[in-house]
Design a protein around this motif. Structure first.
Motif, PDB file in Angstrom:
ATOM      1  N   SER A  26       2.534  -5.756  -6.926  1.00 58.28           N
ATOM      2  CA  SER A  26       3.887  -5.262  -6.653  1.00 58.28           C
ATOM      3  C   SER A  26       4.201  -4.037  -7.491  1.00 58.28           C
ATOM      4  CB  SER A  26       4.912  -6.371  -6.940  1.00 58.28           C
ATOM      5  OG  SER A  26       4.729  -7.475  -6.073  1.00 58.28           O
ATOM      6  N   ALA A  27       3.831  -4.065  -8.775  1.00 61.40           N
ATOM      7  CA  ALA A  27       4.096  -2.926  -9.654  1.00 61.40           C
ATOM      8  C   ALA A  27       3.321  -1.690  -9.225  1.00 61.40           C
ATOM      9  CB  ALA A  27       3.742  -3.289 -11.098  1.00 61.40           C
ATOM     10  N   LEU A  28       2.140  -1.886  -8.652  1.00 61.86           N
ATOM     11  CA  LEU A  28       1.322  -0.768  -8.178  1.00 61.86           C
ATOM     12  C   LEU A  28       1.807  -0.214  -6.845  1.00 61.86           C
ATOM     13  CD1 LEU A  28      -2.245  -2.125  -9.050  1.00 61.86           C
ATOM     14  CD2 LEU A  28      -1.067  -0.216 -10.164  1.00 61.86           C
ATOM     15  N   ASP A  61       0.744   2.089 -15.162  1.00 63.08           N
ATOM     16  CA  ASP A  61       2.097   1.836 -15.647  1.00 63.08           C
ATOM     17  C   ASP A  61       2.165   0.540 -16.447  1.00 63.08           C
ATOM     18  OD1 ASP A  61       2.792   4.106 -14.275  1.00 63.08           O
ATOM     19  OD2 ASP A  61       3.736   3.048 -12.598  1.00 63.08           O
ATOM     20  N   ASP A  62       3.118   0.480 -17.375  1.00 57.75           N
ATOM     21  CA  ASP A  62       3.306  -0.725 -18.187  1.00 57.75           C
ATOM     22  C   ASP A  62       3.520  -1.963 -17.325  1.00 57.75           C
ATOM     23  OD1 ASP A  62       3.078   0.443 -20.720  1.00 57.75           O
ATOM     24  OD2 ASP A  62       5.163   1.088 -20.708  1.00 57.75           O
ATOM     25  N   ALA A  63       4.331  -1.835 -16.275  1.00 59.09           N
ATOM     26  CA  ALA A  63       4.652  -3.002 -15.447  1.00 59.09           C
ATOM     27  C   ALA A  63       3.404  -3.581 -14.794  1.00 59.09           C
ATOM     28  CB  ALA A  63       5.678  -2.616 -14.385  1.00 59.09           C
ATOM     29  N   ALA A  64       2.466  -2.721 -14.404  1.00 58.42           N
ATOM     30  CA  ALA A  64       1.219  -3.196 -13.794  1.00 58.42           C
ATOM     31  C   ALA A  64       0.301  -3.806 -14.849  1.00 58.42           C
ATOM     32  CB  ALA A  64       0.514  -2.059 -13.065  1.00 58.42           C
ATOM     33  N   TRP A  65       0.180  -3.133 -15.988  1.00 64.58           N
ATOM     34  CA  TRP A  65      -0.716  -3.612 -17.042  1.00 64.58           C
ATOM     35  C   TRP A  65      -0.232  -4.934 -17.630  1.00 64.58           C
ATOM     36  CZ3 TRP A  65      -5.152  -3.948 -19.215  1.00 64.58           C
ATOM     37  CH2 TRP A  65      -5.293  -4.280 -20.552  1.00 64.58           C
ATOM     38  N   HIS A 100      11.137  -3.054  -9.650  1.00 58.77           N
ATOM     39  CA  HIS A 100      11.222  -3.444 -11.066  1.00 58.77           C
ATOM     40  C   HIS A 100      10.396  -2.532 -11.958  1.00 58.77           C
ATOM     41  CE1 HIS A 100       7.347  -5.267 -10.109  1.00 58.77           C
ATOM     42  NE2 HIS A 100       7.133  -5.393 -11.405  1.00 58.77           N
ATOM     43  N   ASN A 101       9.491  -1.752 -11.381  1.00 54.16           N
ATOM     44  CA  ASN A 101       8.683  -0.793 -12.142  1.00 54.16           C
ATOM     45  C   ASN A 101       9.466   0.512 -12.274  1.00 54.16           C
ATOM     46  OD1 ASN A 101       6.697   0.721 -13.357  1.00 54.16           O
ATOM     47  ND2 ASN A 101       5.375   0.843 -11.546  1.00 54.16           N
TER      48      ASN A 101
END
Length: 452
Positions: A222-224, A208-212, A234-235
């Motif tokens: 947290s994004a994962l 996901d964009d938030a993780a990358w 937030h993701n």
């Protein structure tokens, strides 16, 4: 001095907005280092030779001012194709990577002209094969990432997760998928023979964009979802999966009529999947259009519908003939139509969940819906000669079709209260009036970023 490369987490912000260049001296040293990287034995060049002229020309381009200018303009490409991680450091980055960014950023500059090139893609395809990018780093490799291996994520994966290892593998995955998308684009727009079979790519889809785009390991975790559901809120635009699905497995499921769970893929993954379906369409149409491969004339498929309830593709006009080859083509056609139906169903349901009115999916790689309608045209209205047309003729045909599709996409997306990405921003005259393919008219600037 070079901290804060990105202005904020998220692909809509300028890449170099918070980069404090300070003294220009470090950039001058970097420019000199890049020149030495390209010409390591410049003192031995023969005056007046072509190599010497090339050295002087590059020296004139690789100034500190131009380096700042071109790297600043790279942000326009980054918004369309998020390849550079926020941890990027100009002072320590590979010279080859920096030069690649400079070349891309220069396309958006008015300081040099635009040129066309596609014939040497096979070299890039060979390189990624030699580097083993079609598959994951094996378990036991120093940079192996547990959350990229196949299978469901377990407690052991979360506890052993290391951000740096995850980043290394995710970078490799994103490089491979960008190369795959170049291959698919050459096929779609120029009738080029594909260099890759999608089923040879044994990789999970991109994270996901938030993780990358996370600036710290804790934000990435947290994004994962490694820090619980609340920390992952937030993701909102991603799949929220710690492990992404394997592209080959997803494509096989779609071809076999097995629908995917809601929110199982992010929008970038959907863009990759619709290009994989286009590769199937090309393979089918090339075999169908090649007179030497068919013993009798086949009818063009005209009866495709996407209003099915069980993932099937509805009635299909049968291909004439009783040979095993014709039977294989009929099966290929049905499975491809089935995959297209299920892809659209996944797109419609997930875009409401992942975007809705919260955020516009900016960037070319988040705009897969146009390629869905293009795929429908390729299956319903194509002529035999279209798939054998010369590259420039085919390019103008396809971009003319995309121009027509854009109006339909706006209507379709508005009715579902979903915003669209950046295919609508492609310059209307791109590739039609002038056969010089200027990339900045294709991946148009999203932000008005100063680039002095």
């Amino acid at each position: 001095m070079f901290s804060g490369l990105y202005s904020d987490c998220g692909f809509v912000d300028p890449v170099f907005a918070n980069w404090n260049f300070g003294s220009i001296d470090p950039l001058q040293k970097k420019a000199s280092a890049l020149l030495a990287f390209c010409y390591p034995e410049s003192s031995m060049l023969i005056p007046g030779s072509n190599t010497a002229h090339g050295y002087e020309a590059l020296k004139g381009l690789l100034t500190a001012d131009n380096l700042k200018h071109f790297l600043g303009l790279y942000n326009h490409f980054q918004n369309h194709w998020p390849m550079i991680h926020p941890s990027f450091d100009l002072l320590t980055a590979s010279p080859g990577l920096i030069l690649s960014m400079v070349c891309i950023g220069a396309v958006y500059s008015d300081r040099i002209g635009a040129k066309e090139g596609r014939e040497e893609f096979w070299v890039l395809a060979s390189i990624v094969r030699q580097q083993g990018l079609l598959e994951l780093l094996p378990t036991g490799h120093p940079n192996s990432s547990a959350l990229h291996q196949s299978g469901a994520a377990g407690l052991g994966d979360a506890s052993s997760w290391v951000w740096e290892l995850w980043l290394e593998q995710e970078m490799r995955i994103r490089v491979m998928y960008l190369v795959f998308l170049i291959d698919a684009s050459l096929t779609i727009f120029f009738n080029a023979q594909p260099q890759f079979d999608t089923y040879d790519i044994q990789l999970p889809l991109p994270a996901d964009d938030a993780a990358w785009e996370a600036k710290t390991g804790e934000d990435c975790a947290s994004a994962l979802g490694l820090r619980g559901d609340m920390a992952q809120m937030h993701n909102h635009a991603g799949s929220r999966r710690a492990k992404q699905l394997n592209i080959s497995e997803v494509l096989q499921s779609l071809n076999q009529g097995r629908d995917l769970p809601h929110r199982s893929t992010n929008v970038y993954s959907k863009f990759i999947l619709i290009h994989a379906i286009h590769m199937q369409i090309f393979k089918f149409q090339r075999q169908y259009s090649n007179p030497s491969s068919l013993s009798s004339r086949a009818n063009s498929p005209q009866s495709y519908t996407d209003g099915t309830s069980n993932g099937s593709s509805g009635p299909v006009t049968p291909i004439d003939g009783n040979s095993a080859q014709h039977s294989q083509l009929q099966g290929m056609l049905r499975s491809t139509m089935c995959a297209l139906v299920l892809w659209k169903r996944q797109w419609d349901s997930d875009m409401q969940l992942q975007y809705g009115t919260k955020q516009r999916p900016l960037g070319f790689c988040r705009d897969g819906i146009h390629y869905y309608f293009l795929a429908k045209i390729f299956l319903q209205s194509s002529r035999r000669e279209d798939w054998l047309a010369p590259p420039q003729v085919r390019f103008q045909q396809v971009f003319g079709q995309l121009k027509y599709i854009r109006t339909h996409v706006v209507t379709d997306s508005t009715s579902k209260n979903v915003d669209i990405g950046s295919v609508t921003t492609v310059d209307d005259g791109y590739g039609l009036a002038d056969l010089t393919l200027d990339m900045k008219k294709l991946f148009t600037p999203i932000l008005d970023t100063p680039s002095t």
